[in-house]
Design a protein around this motif. Sequence first.
Motif, mmCIF file in Angstrom:
data_model
loop_
_atom_site.group_PDB
_atom_site.id
_atom_site.type_symbol
_atom_site.label_atom_id
_atom_site.label_comp_id
_atom_site.label_asym_id
_atom_site.label_seq_id
_atom_site.Cartn_x
_atom_site.Cartn_y
_atom_site.Cartn_z
ATOM 1 N N LEU A 177 78.596 84.113 8.154
ATOM 2 C CA LEU A 177 79.565 85.097 8.240
ATOM 3 C C LEU A 177 79.796 84.870 9.853
ATOM 4 N N VAL A 178 81.075 84.893 10.318
ATOM 5 C CA VAL A 178 81.407 84.770 11.714
ATOM 6 C C VAL A 178 82.406 85.823 11.900
ATOM 7 N N GLU A 179 82.057 86.858 12.915
ATOM 8 C CA GLU A 179 82.821 87.886 13.397
ATOM 9 C C GLU A 179 82.740 88.017 14.666
ATOM 10 N N ALA A 180 84.180 88.144 15.405
ATOM 11 C CA ALA A 180 84.280 87.939 16.847
ATOM 12 C C ALA A 180 83.771 89.370 17.368
ATOM 13 N N ALA A 181 83.833 90.519 16.717
ATOM 14 C CA ALA A 181 83.448 91.800 17.099
ATOM 15 C C ALA A 181 81.979 91.940 17.282
ATOM 16 N N ARG A 182 81.526 92.919 17.679
ATOM 17 C CA ARG A 182 80.029 93.407 18.098
ATOM 18 C C ARG A 182 79.470 93.658 16.781
ATOM 19 N N PRO A 206 78.293 72.143 10.656
ATOM 20 C CA PRO A 206 78.778 70.930 9.648
ATOM 21 C C PRO A 206 79.135 71.607 8.202
ATOM 22 N N THR A 207 80.251 71.644 7.902
ATOM 23 C CA THR A 207 80.590 72.240 6.545
ATOM 24 C C THR A 207 81.813 71.682 5.924
ATOM 25 N N ASP A 208 81.810 71.935 4.756
ATOM 26 C CA ASP A 208 82.931 71.285 3.762
ATOM 27 C C ASP A 208 83.768 72.511 3.274
ATOM 28 N N THR A 209 83.422 73.648 3.530
ATOM 29 C CA THR A 209 84.271 74.949 2.976
ATOM 30 C C THR A 209 84.242 76.043 4.118
ATOM 31 N N VAL A 210 85.519 76.375 4.251
ATOM 32 C CA VAL A 210 85.814 77.329 5.573
ATOM 33 C C VAL A 210 86.735 78.438 4.928
ATOM 34 N N THR A 270 76.991 74.178 2.877
ATOM 35 C CA THR A 270 77.387 74.927 3.838
ATOM 36 C C THR A 270 78.662 75.709 3.719
ATOM 37 N N PHE A 271 78.789 77.093 3.776
ATOM 38 C CA PHE A 271 80.206 77.811 3.325
ATOM 39 C C PHE A 271 80.071 78.678 4.617
ATOM 40 N N VAL A 272 81.267 78.682 5.106
ATOM 41 C CA VAL A 272 81.503 79.487 6.241
ATOM 42 C C VAL A 272 82.556 80.589 5.979
ATOM 43 N N VAL A 273 82.485 81.674 6.280
ATOM 44 C CA VAL A 273 83.260 82.790 6.211
ATOM 45 C C VAL A 273 83.896 83.384 7.455
ATOM 46 N N ILE A 274 85.163 83.333 7.760
ATOM 47 C CA ILE A 274 85.599 83.770 9.161
ATOM 48 C C ILE A 274 86.271 84.946 8.932
ATOM 49 N N GLY A 275 85.682 86.338 9.487
ATOM 50 C CA GLY A 275 86.330 87.688 9.323
ATOM 51 C C GLY A 275 85.145 88.423 8.830
ATOM 52 N N ILE A 280 71.771 85.444 4.316
ATOM 53 C CA ILE A 280 73.090 85.050 5.019
ATOM 54 C C ILE A 280 73.154 85.241 6.446
ATOM 55 N N GLU A 281 73.341 84.215 7.164
ATOM 56 C CA GLU A 281 73.483 84.174 8.568
ATOM 57 C C GLU A 281 74.791 84.913 8.681
ATOM 58 N N VAL A 282 74.557 86.001 9.852
ATOM 59 C CA VAL A 282 75.638 86.869 10.331
ATOM 60 C C VAL A 282 75.666 86.875 11.608
ATOM 61 N N ARG A 283 76.688 86.240 12.214
ATOM 62 C CA ARG A 283 76.966 85.960 13.868
ATOM 63 C C ARG A 283 78.092 86.694 14.093
ATOM 64 N N VAL A 284 77.688 87.820 14.922
ATOM 65 C CA VAL A 284 78.853 88.758 15.571
ATOM 66 C C VAL A 284 78.774 88.388 17.003
ATOM 67 N N GLY A 285 79.715 88.861 17.527
ATOM 68 C CA GLY A 285 80.043 88.621 19.067
ATOM 69 C C GLY A 285 80.576 87.341 19.362
ATOM 70 N N THR A 286 80.963 86.342 18.362
ATOM 71 C CA THR A 286 81.455 85.048 18.802
ATOM 72 C C THR A 286 82.516 84.770 17.986
ATOM 73 N N GLY A 287 83.548 83.872 18.380
ATOM 74 C CA GLY A 287 84.460 83.715 17.582
ATOM 75 C C GLY A 287 84.614 81.980 17.412
ATOM 76 N N VAL A 288 85.506 81.362 16.820
ATOM 77 C CA VAL A 288 85.715 80.069 16.417
ATOM 78 C C VAL A 288 86.402 79.286 17.406
ATOM 79 N N ALA A 289 85.709 78.345 18.018
ATOM 80 C CA ALA A 289 86.568 77.503 18.917
ATOM 81 C C ALA A 289 87.433 76.533 18.598
ATOM 82 N N SER A 290 87.069 75.917 17.409
ATOM 83 C CA SER A 290 87.647 74.520 17.050
ATOM 84 C C SER A 290 86.997 74.455 15.475
#
Length: 612
Positions: free
Chosen positions: A311-316, A364-368, A272-277, A339-349
């Motif tokens: 892919l996590v993006e806080a904007a819409r 759950p991931t080992d790569t951020v 599982t690989f997560v990219v923030i931005g 690829i899962e694209v999550r928009v409109g949500t930020g990272v809490a922790s």
Amino acid sequence: MSKADDRYRWSPTGTRPRTPARLLAGFGVLAVPVLVVGLWSGGTTAGWFTLGITAAVLGTVGAALPADSRLPRPSGVAPISGAGDVVPGARVLVVGGGYVGLVAARALQVRLGTAGSGRHRRSGPGHSRASGPVGSVTVVDPQPHMTYQPFLPEAAGGSIAPRHLAVPLRRVLDRCDVVTGSVVAVDDARRRAVVSLPDRGTREIPYDVLVIAPGAIARELPVPGLAERARTFRSVGDAAGLRDHVLSRLDAAASIPPTAPDGAERRARLLTFVVIGGGFAGVEVLGEMEDLARRAGRRIGLAPSDMRWVLVEAARRIMPEVTEPTAARVHGHLTRRGIEVRVGTGVASALDGRIRLADGSTIPTDTVVVAAGTRPHPMLERTDLPLERSGKIRCSATLQVLGRSHAFAAGDGAAVPDLARGATLDDEAPEVLTAPTAQHAVRQARVLADNVVAFLDGRPLQPYRHSSAGVLAGLGRRRGLAEIRGLRLLGWPAYAVHRAYHLWAMPTAERKARIVLDWIGAALLGRDPVAPGAVVVAPRQGDDGVEAPAGAATRPSAEPSVSAARSTPRGAPQLRDVREPTPPAAAPGRVIAGDEPALTWIDHGGDDPRDQ
């Protein structure tokens, strides 16, 4: 400026300007061999050969003529008289060895005299430090190389060798003084800069003209646990490290047997690989890494469905740099790739190995990877230069620092008025500034270099004005995005345009050639899946947390068995537990501690092999 000094006008290569005649000459020299070899088999060599030779001769003759052409002046913008006092033999300090600093230093080093503190080679009458406008050029940067950051995603994906994106400053700026160190303070009132050297020493560098372009650093998100677990993506080391890390996760997941306890959960975490931005940087690195992992996984028995990319993006929406229809097309393209694209949500922790989003979901991931924008370099706060509210240096349209005619700034750390979007020349606090993109940095670097030379010569300066023609991005192998003056491209045509543009902007012909060879090798042989930088530490005998399987035979670790002693060559290093000292009666020989805590030399009665 006299005609004798005309050849020192700025050009991207530090030589004469590229006139149409010189371009025709280069084209003719390159085209003649191709035409001769290609048309020779068709029996029509004579006519085309003559035409090619004619073009080459005309181009060569034109190149020998005086180069009176100049860089095109921005349309509708007149030169500005802001040269100030001309300082003969000026000491120029360039803070930052990035794209702006490299281009400015290359433009200035061709005007150096034979005296001064730099490694000056030019000799002859009229080239002394006293008579020339430039006496010395000093470049200061923490790294001894310039990194072309738009190609970092391809380096992470394996299309380009990471070292080929780094241009060595000392090799290119062979007539400048290159100082590897960090500028800790700039006292522009006294025209002094304090540099911290790698050996923890300091050095004070005086200057007459200042070019400050330290660039930007990754923006830190106020998320608990993110700084400790996340990987940034700003340097060659970041790109190489990310590639090795992703490939090592694939190898670790393939090593877990399907029947292992919690094997499915452990594999899912590793894959599982997560990219923030969701900006250009985040989408580009995600596209390249997903393509690399999918192709490398097939070779070791991992299906693309086993991997999870988020892919996590806080904007819409993602990619605010492009229009909304283009962003929607890219969003759909990424979704079709799984690829899962999550928009409109930020990272809490990012604690306990889990990414918790603002909507309550956990990953759950080992790569951020964090690619959520940049901020101006904090070094700018330790200067007495005027700063804008965001921390950037306030500049005029001529790229001069406000109130300091001898200081110039450009790039991500400069607040430059965007004349193409409504800013005016006399506005000292414009609301419309140029965006911190590679497109502006490339063009600002050229205008800054020309304006520094004009300032030293006492000539009028040109304001920076550039209307963006579009945006380009790579989305993986043979996938790209291009939005050029209303024309939207997605797929391999956009990918080709993206590569061609950045290859043109890459400094030095030597680096261009290396990158082209990398592309050819990757296209013919595929991307190399080896991760030489990924070091997996194997558990040593006696380490905590490593338990033997139930029912497995055990023996005291402090005393080697007789069979092991017989099968091991005399004097060979063996692993043993050194946390509990072996009693002298139980040891088969004397124990000599080695350099590593868990590596000892066990002597079976012979001489110490290190004494041989």
